[in-house]
Write a protein that holds these residues in place. Structure first.
Motif, PDB file in Angstrom:
ATOM      1  N   ILE A 190       5.366   4.170  -0.865  1.00  0.00           N
ATOM      2  CA  ILE A 190       4.668   5.444  -0.659  1.00  0.00           C
ATOM      3  C   ILE A 190       3.302   5.200  -0.034  1.00  0.00           C
ATOM      4  N   SER A 191       2.599   4.183  -0.554  1.00  0.00           N
ATOM      5  CA  SER A 191       1.255   3.910  -0.059  1.00  0.00           C
ATOM      6  C   SER A 191       1.268   3.539   1.411  1.00  0.00           C
ATOM      7  N   MET A 192       2.265   2.742   1.807  1.00  0.00           N
ATOM      8  CA  MET A 192       2.356   2.318   3.203  1.00  0.00           C
ATOM      9  C   MET A 192       2.617   3.517   4.104  1.00  0.00           C
ATOM     10  N   LEU A 193       3.442   4.436   3.597  1.00  0.00           N
ATOM     11  CA  LEU A 193       3.791   5.636   4.357  1.00  0.00           C
ATOM     12  C   LEU A 193       2.539   6.466   4.648  1.00  0.00           C
ATOM     13  N   ILE A 194       1.585   6.427   3.730  1.00  0.00           N
ATOM     14  CA  ILE A 194       0.347   7.175   3.929  1.00  0.00           C
ATOM     15  C   ILE A 194      -0.623   6.366   4.786  1.00  0.00           C
ATOM     16  N   LEU A 195      -0.625   5.073   4.498  1.00  0.00           N
ATOM     17  CA  LEU A 195      -1.598   4.198   5.143  1.00  0.00           C
ATOM     18  C   LEU A 195      -1.424   4.151   6.665  1.00  0.00           C
ATOM     19  N   PHE A 196      -0.174   4.042   7.124  1.00  0.00           N
ATOM     20  CA  PHE A 196       0.042   3.840   8.552  1.00  0.00           C
ATOM     21  C   PHE A 196      -0.446   4.993   9.417  1.00  0.00           C
ATOM     22  N   PRO A 197       0.007   6.219   9.157  1.00  0.00           N
ATOM     23  CA  PRO A 197      -0.523   7.310   9.978  1.00  0.00           C
ATOM     24  C   PRO A 197      -2.039   7.432   9.845  1.00  0.00           C
ATOM     25  N   LEU A 198      -2.531   7.222   8.605  1.00  0.00           N
ATOM     26  CA  LEU A 198      -3.962   7.399   8.366  1.00  0.00           C
ATOM     27  C   LEU A 198      -4.799   6.440   9.218  1.00  0.00           C
ATOM     28  N   THR A 199      -4.370   5.198   9.327  1.00  0.00           N
ATOM     29  CA  THR A 199      -5.193   4.233  10.064  1.00  0.00           C
ATOM     30  C   THR A 199      -4.868   4.211  11.556  1.00  0.00           C
TER      31      THR A 199
END
Lengths: 270, 339
Positions: A190-199
């Protein structure tokens, strides 16, 4: 046996830990995390390799295309990579928290008369060690590749502290996923799913102007873009502008929302 | 930072008072209206098989789990509303060692002591005291990964005693320990109570409850099915049980009838093994039984007398396998608690 169960005469019992006690408890918990880090230094491999690898890779891949040459790209990419890497590192906080919480020792922490926030705050506080390593290595790699920030060393240090502070705030989001998630791997997912678009949907690697309109709009309101701009202002010009203030306010808001929320969920879950 | 030394709030007779505790996990009512009252300064055992709801009950009493219904008080403090106070009065040793695997024994104890408000030096001193008390001094600096099960338990118990809590919860303190270590653990528990603490422990073994506890609550499927002293409970099962192995399986039914007539109890038959088990209250009656069996021409393959096992206590108390009147003792004890 005498000194074990010899019940000495009491003190007043209070139903809340004071703020001072909460800070003390959090610091002890941070000390515990540091001790554990010292026992398992292999957990730092990814934190150490990622800045080195990413900085080298992205600079040489995008450098020519975006800025004409690698040297001119460095002032843009180093702050971008820095923010991306350190925020990425804060994902580990959530994953580790999940792993830690599954162990019996957390039952003991919960049964002790300590501030409820201490177990979480302590772990997240100790994780700033990780951010410091990632920050230092990214700047060091930049320097080795020829990056000479015009803002001077003082402002680079301020930028470093700024990034570490903001990432600590952001780590509360991942800590929240850590306490909500069922398994460490689901938390990671879940964290990666948020992290990628965010960065990536930010100004980290390319000028926002080259994106389609709708994406520009997204990239411009992305808080990560503001953080990166703030770091660029600091390292390249030695100034602190609106982006710097906005990022700090944003960080404070994240902590204000996610810290109580995380503690509440942590308390409710067995 | 103040030292955290607690004392029993004066004038409080009951260390634990639980009323109708309920905890549901999905459709499963893990704890279904448990009533418990533990007198200050005693050892109280909660006896039951795996999955009976012992651990869930303890977790609610120790503020680790919020009850869905009912209430519990520790020395008069509510476990939900005054949880922070309750935590200052209890020590908890869970079923699974609640210590940090990657740290050494002394580091674990120092961290817990520091969390309880002791200074650096004081924490270290307390940790060393406890390690010595539990014969762990030699292993003080070794990582826990290399600890045996018994050492882990001892360290865990030591960690629960740092703040000298007046009430100590032990969840299956001896499960998985070898007999020698188990006896040491029993000694430690007795010493704790001699020095004024109250102990609430859970166990799967009647013998353990018998050895240690002043009172026992038998718990099954989330309910307290009997409560009383060890003697009261055993009296309801018979002090020992008689086991007969019948030579020919076609004699089983007749043999069972004779056993029940002569001993005036209900028996428990297992056709596969050809065994009949019956509570034995008076040893003399066995003579009558043997004569009766011979007169009926039933041949025995084996005869033995055994101490009652938890299974038998359950069979008896939960009502399968015994007449109502023999269970009066235990059910009246439950009534007493529920008042």
């Amino acid at each position: 046996m005498k000194n074990i169960s010899n019940l000495t005469v009491g003190r007043e019992l209070k139903n809340r830990a004071s703020v001072g006690q909460a800070v003390h408890h959090s610091l002890v918990m941070a000390y515990r995390s540091l001790l554990k880090m010292r026992r398992t230094p292999e957990q730092f491999f990814d934190v150490m390799l990622q800045p080195i690898l990413f900085t080298l890779m992205f600079t040489y891949i995008f450098g020519g295309a975006i800025s004409g040459n690698v040297h001119n790209y460095l002032p843009i990419i180093i702050p971008g990579i820095l923010v991306q890497t350190v925020i990425g590192t804060s994902v580990i906080s959530g994953v580790q928290l999940r792993e830690d919480m599954d162990k019996g020792v957390f039952d003991r922490f919960k049964s002790l008369p300590i501030a409820r926030i201490a177990a979480l705050a302590g772990a997240l506080l100790a994780d700033t060690v990780r951010y410091t390593i990632a920050t230092t290595l990214t700047f060091l790699m930049g320097y080795l590749m020829g990056y000479r920030p015009d803002g001077g060393l003082g402002h680079v240090v301020i930028a470093a502290l700024f990034v570490i502070g903001c990432s600590w705030a952001i780590s509360w989001i991942f800590a929240f996923f850590g306490v909500v998630g069922r398994t460490a791997s689901s938390v990671q997912g879940i964290s990666m799913l948020i992290l990628f678009p965010l960065t990536f949907l930010s100004n980290a690697f390319v000028p926002v102007e080259t994106m389609p309109d709708w994406l520009q709009w997204l990239a411009k309101i992305n808080p990560v873009s503001h953080m990166i701009t703030a770091v660029r202002d600091l390292t390249n010009a030695g100034t602190m502008g609106q982006d710097f203030a906005l990022s700090l306010i944003g960080a404070a808001v994240i902590v204000a929302i996610f810290a109580p929320l995380t503690v509440r969920v942590y308390m409710r879950r067995a | 930072m103040k030292r955290l030394y607690q004392t029993v709030p004066t004038g409080c007779d009951w260390a634990v008072e639980a009323q109708g505790l309920v905890k549901t996990f999905g459709d499963h009512r893990a704890v279904d209206g448990v009533h418990l009252k533990v007198r200050t300064g005693t050892i109280y055992a909660v006896l039951g098989p795996n999955g009976a709801g012992k651990t869930t009950t303890i977790r609610m009493l120790t503020t680790l789990l919020r009850p869905d219904d009912g209430s519990a008080r520790i020395f008069g403090y509510d476990v939900v509303k005054e949880s922070h106070i309750v935590r200052q009065l209890i020590g908890v040793t869970g079923q699974y060692a609640s210590v940090d695997e990657s740290l050494s024994a002394i580091e674990n104890l120092v961290i817990f002591s520091r969390l309880l408000g002791m200074g650096r030096k004081e924490a270290r001193q307390r940790a060393e005291e406890l390690l010595e008390e539990f014969s762990l001094t030699e292993a003080a600096n070794r990582p826990l990964k290399n600890f045996s099960g018994g050492m882990r338990r001892r360290l865990d118990l030591a960690a629960s005693l740092i703040a000298q809590p007046p009430l100590i919860f032990l969840d299956e303190p001896t499960t998985g320990l070898d007999p020698r270590t188990r006896n040491q653990m029993w000694e430690t528990i007795r010493k704790l109570v001699n020095h004024g603490s109250t102990v609430l422990l859970t166990t799967q073994y009647l013998q353990e409850a018998d050895e240690l506890a002043d009172r026992i609550a038998v718990i099954d499927r989330g309910k307290v099915v009997a409560e009383g002293t060890a003697d009261e409970l055993k009296a309801s099962v018979g002090n020992s049980s008689l086991q007969l192995k019948i030579q020919h399986s076609y004699d089983m039914e007749r043999a069972r009838q004779i056993v029940e007539q002569v001993l005036k109890v209900r028996s428990n038959t297992s056709t596969e093994t050809g065994r009949i088990t019956a509570p034995m209250t008076e040893a003399d009656r066995v003579t009558d039984l043997l004569i009766a069996l011979r007169e009926a021409g039933i041949h025995l393959a084996e005869l033995s007398v055994q101490k009652p096992t938890l299974d038998e206590v359950f069979l008896t108390i939960t009502g399968h396998g015994v007449k109502k009147d023999t269970a009066v003792d235990s059910s009246s004890a439950v009534e007493e608690v529920r008042v």
